[in-house]
Design an enzyme around this catalytic site. Structure first.
Site, PDB file in Angstrom:
ATOM      1  NE  ARG A   1      -3.372   2.295   2.780  1.00  0.00           N
ATOM      2  CZ  ARG A   1      -4.212   2.466   3.792  1.00  0.00           C
ATOM      3  NH1 ARG A   1      -4.312   1.551   4.723  1.00  0.00           N
ATOM      4  NH2 ARG A   1      -4.935   3.543   3.859  1.00  0.00           N
TER       5      ARG A   1
ATOM      6  CG  ASP B   1      -4.466   4.825   0.456  1.00  0.00           C
ATOM      7  OD1 ASP B   1      -5.417   4.093   0.142  1.00  0.00           O
ATOM      8  OD2 ASP B   1      -3.903   4.794   1.561  1.00  0.00           O
TER       9      ASP B   1
ATOM     10  CG  HIS C   1     -12.618   5.354   4.822  1.00  0.00           C
ATOM     11  ND1 HIS C   1     -12.161   4.100   4.469  1.00  0.00           N
ATOM     12  CD2 HIS C   1     -11.809   5.741   5.838  1.00  0.00           C
ATOM     13  CE1 HIS C   1     -11.151   3.760   5.231  1.00  0.00           C
ATOM     14  NE2 HIS C   1     -10.904   4.743   6.069  1.00  0.00           N
TER      15      HIS C   1
ATOM     16  N   GLY D   1      -8.823   8.463  10.671  1.00  0.00           N
ATOM     17  CA  GLY D   1      -8.757   9.333   9.491  1.00  0.00           C
ATOM     18  C   GLY D   1     -10.078   9.165   8.762  1.00  0.00           C
TER      19      GLY D   1
ATOM     20  NE  ARG E   1     -13.913   2.414  20.606  1.00  0.00           N
ATOM     21  CZ  ARG E   1     -13.116   1.470  20.128  1.00  0.00           C
ATOM     22  NH1 ARG E   1     -13.459   0.211  20.213  1.00  0.00           N
ATOM     23  NH2 ARG E   1     -11.961   1.786  19.569  1.00  0.00           N
TER      24      ARG E   1
ATOM     25  N   GLY F   1     -17.869   4.136  10.814  1.00  0.00           N
ATOM     26  CA  GLY F   1     -18.901   3.769   9.850  1.00  0.00           C
ATOM     27  C   GLY F   1     -19.399   2.349  10.041  1.00  0.00           C
TER      28      GLY F   1
ATOM     29  CG  ASN G   1     -17.318  -1.051  14.654  1.00  0.00           C
ATOM     30  OD1 ASN G   1     -17.758  -2.196  14.704  1.00  0.00           O
ATOM     31  ND2 ASN G   1     -16.154  -0.751  14.105  1.00  0.00           N
TER      32      ASN G   1
HETATM   33  P1  AMP Z   1     -10.227   3.164  12.127  1.00  0.00           P
HETATM   34  O1  AMP Z   1      -9.254   4.290  11.968  1.00  0.00           O
HETATM   35  O2  AMP Z   1     -10.969   2.841  10.864  1.00  0.00           O
HETATM   36  O3  AMP Z   1      -9.633   1.959  12.789  1.00  0.00           O
HETATM   37  O4  AMP Z   1     -11.353   3.712  13.135  1.00  0.00           O
HETATM   38  C1  AMP Z   1     -11.055   3.994  14.462  1.00  0.00           C
HETATM   39  C2  AMP Z   1     -12.252   4.662  15.110  1.00  0.00           C
HETATM   40  O5  AMP Z   1     -13.392   3.793  15.044  1.00  0.00           O
HETATM   41  C3  AMP Z   1     -12.005   4.912  16.574  1.00  0.00           C
HETATM   42  O6  AMP Z   1     -11.779   6.262  16.793  1.00  0.00           O
HETATM   43  C4  AMP Z   1     -13.278   4.539  17.261  1.00  0.00           C
HETATM   44  O7  AMP Z   1     -13.863   5.729  17.695  1.00  0.00           O
HETATM   45  C5  AMP Z   1     -14.189   3.965  16.204  1.00  0.00           C
HETATM   46  N1  AMP Z   1     -14.723   2.680  16.677  1.00  0.00           N
HETATM   47  C6  AMP Z   1     -14.124   1.472  16.625  1.00  0.00           C
HETATM   48  N2  AMP Z   1     -14.918   0.531  17.200  1.00  0.00           N
HETATM   49  C7  AMP Z   1     -16.036   1.162  17.621  1.00  0.00           C
HETATM   50  C8  AMP Z   1     -17.242   0.742  18.294  1.00  0.00           C
HETATM   51  N3  AMP Z   1     -17.458  -0.540  18.627  1.00  0.00           N
HETATM   52  N4  AMP Z   1     -18.161   1.677  18.557  1.00  0.00           N
HETATM   53  C9  AMP Z   1     -17.964   2.974  18.223  1.00  0.00           C
HETATM   54  N5  AMP Z   1     -16.871   3.425  17.599  1.00  0.00           N
HETATM   55  C10 AMP Z   1     -15.912   2.542  17.292  1.00  0.00           C
END
Ligand code: AMP
Length: 334
Positions: free
Chosen positions: A43, A100, A157, A161, A234, A282, A284
């Site tokens: 990547r 990317d 997305h 980020g 969270r 998105g 979760n």
């Molecule tokens: P990523 O950069 O795609 O790994 O996303 C990370 C973000 O996803 C974190 O800041 C969390 O706030 C959010 N996230 C991950 N798991 C959950 C969950 N179960 N509920 C709410 N937010 C989540």
């Protein structure tokens, strides 16, 4: 198989990491010999305007990526260390660069140009590039599979980020990140779009260098900056529930900036069939998705409250009579 293996190891650089990974693959019996690995996908964050698809990384390509490294100084040089480490460890393997930026190369000039002196673009390649292209491309293909036709699509997305893209007939026509990944919506620690004049003003007021201000805009802004609590959604939402005003402000500001981009792209696309949420939030954060979709009620979006509770799975989030069908789809950038 299913078992995850986790170890703490000390690594001095990315080449060390590659070698540690290969050693584990051999020791765990995933492969018996290194020449079983025929191809390695890398990547690469920034392909400039040189690459609109994946490419076999011969010496010319590596040299070209080196030449555009100042467009992504934190990422591209590290990516190339990985490429060279695999070349050295497995000389028979083919290295493939997956960019990317590639998916966004279909933007038109009027969409990727900034309204700055045109020479900046000609001489210094100042333009919108867009990022998270591997994810936006995966989601476009996945939605096409699910629907059996190529949709007009808005992809959110939204992770630590975050970028939003408008995809028309399978081609990206606009995206929220820009010259760098600190453009567009606010993120975990990044500000997203701000008035550029804030930068010299704060440099003067706080006696800061441009690097210090950029560090704050990249690492101390967004959710973290507004809430003062943290960058993880969270933690922000726990603050909202417990009545923390600044967490509520961060949450509301976030929802607003996401919705503003969706509204803009809805018009740019001339209406859209599908809105797709992906990445950490998105996939979760039901609470964030609900707040965003509720604000789209004026466009006829109708949320299926029960389905929206589902986290981490492919799920349709809207009722059958919703004007725009909303999905949450786990992304796959690998
Ligand atoms: P990523 O950069 O795609 O790994 O996303 C990370 C973000 O996803 C974190 O800041 C969390 O706030 C959010 N996230 C991950 N798991 C959950 C969950 N179960 N509920 C709410 N937010 C989540």
């Amino acid at each position: 198989g299913e078992e995850k293996i986790q170890k703490d190891i000390i690594l001095s650089d990315h080449e060390d990491a590659v070698n540690a990974l290969l050693k584990e693959l051999l020791e765990q019996g995933v492969i018996n010999s290194l020449d079983e690995i025929k191809t390695v996908g890398h990547r690469i964050v920034h392909g400039g305007n040189l690459y609109s698809s994946s490419v076999i990384m011969n010496d010319r390509v590596i040299h070209e990526i080196e030449n555009i490294s100042d467009l992504a100084p934190l990422h591209n040089p590290a990516n190339l260390i990985g490429v060279r480490a695999f070349q050295k460890a497995i000389p028979t393997s083919i290295q493939v660069g997956c960019f990317d930026t590639a998916f966004h190369q279909t933007l038109k000039e009027e969409d990727y140009l900034y309204p700055v002196p045109y020479e900046w673009y000609i001489k210094y390649h100042i333009r919108k590039y867009g990022f998270h292209g591997l994810s936006h491309k995966f989601i476009t293909e996945k939605m096409t599979d699910i629907l059996g036709k190529i949709p007009n699509l808005i992809i959110c997305h939204i992770g630590n980020g975050a970028s939003i893209s408008a995809v028309k007939q399978g081609k990206c026509i606009d995206t929220s990140m820009g010259f760098t990944p600190n453009a567009g919506i606010m993120m975990g620690t990044r500000s997203g779009d701000i008035d550029s004049s804030i930068i010299p003003y704060i440099m003067n007021k706080c006696d800061m260098t441009v690097d210090e201000v950029m560090n704050d805009l990249n690492k101390k802004s967004g959710f973290l900056g507004i809430s003062g609590v943290g960058s993880d959604f969270r933690d922000i939402y726990a603050g909202v529930v417990s009545g923390n005003e600044r967490c509520k402000l961060a949450f509301d500001k976030y929802v607003k900036t996401v919705v503003n981009y969706i509204a803009q792209y809805y018009v740019e696309l001339g209406g859209c069939d599908i809105l797709c949420f992906t990445a950490g939030l998105g996939e979760n954060a039901s609470e964030a998705r609900l707040a965003i979709m509720e604000k789209l009620a004026c466009l006829g979006v109708k949320v299926d409250l029960e389905k929206n509770q589902i986290r981490g799975e492919e799920v349709k989030l809207t009722t059958d009579d919703s004007s725009i069908i909303c999905y949450s789809i786990p992304t796959n950038e690998e």
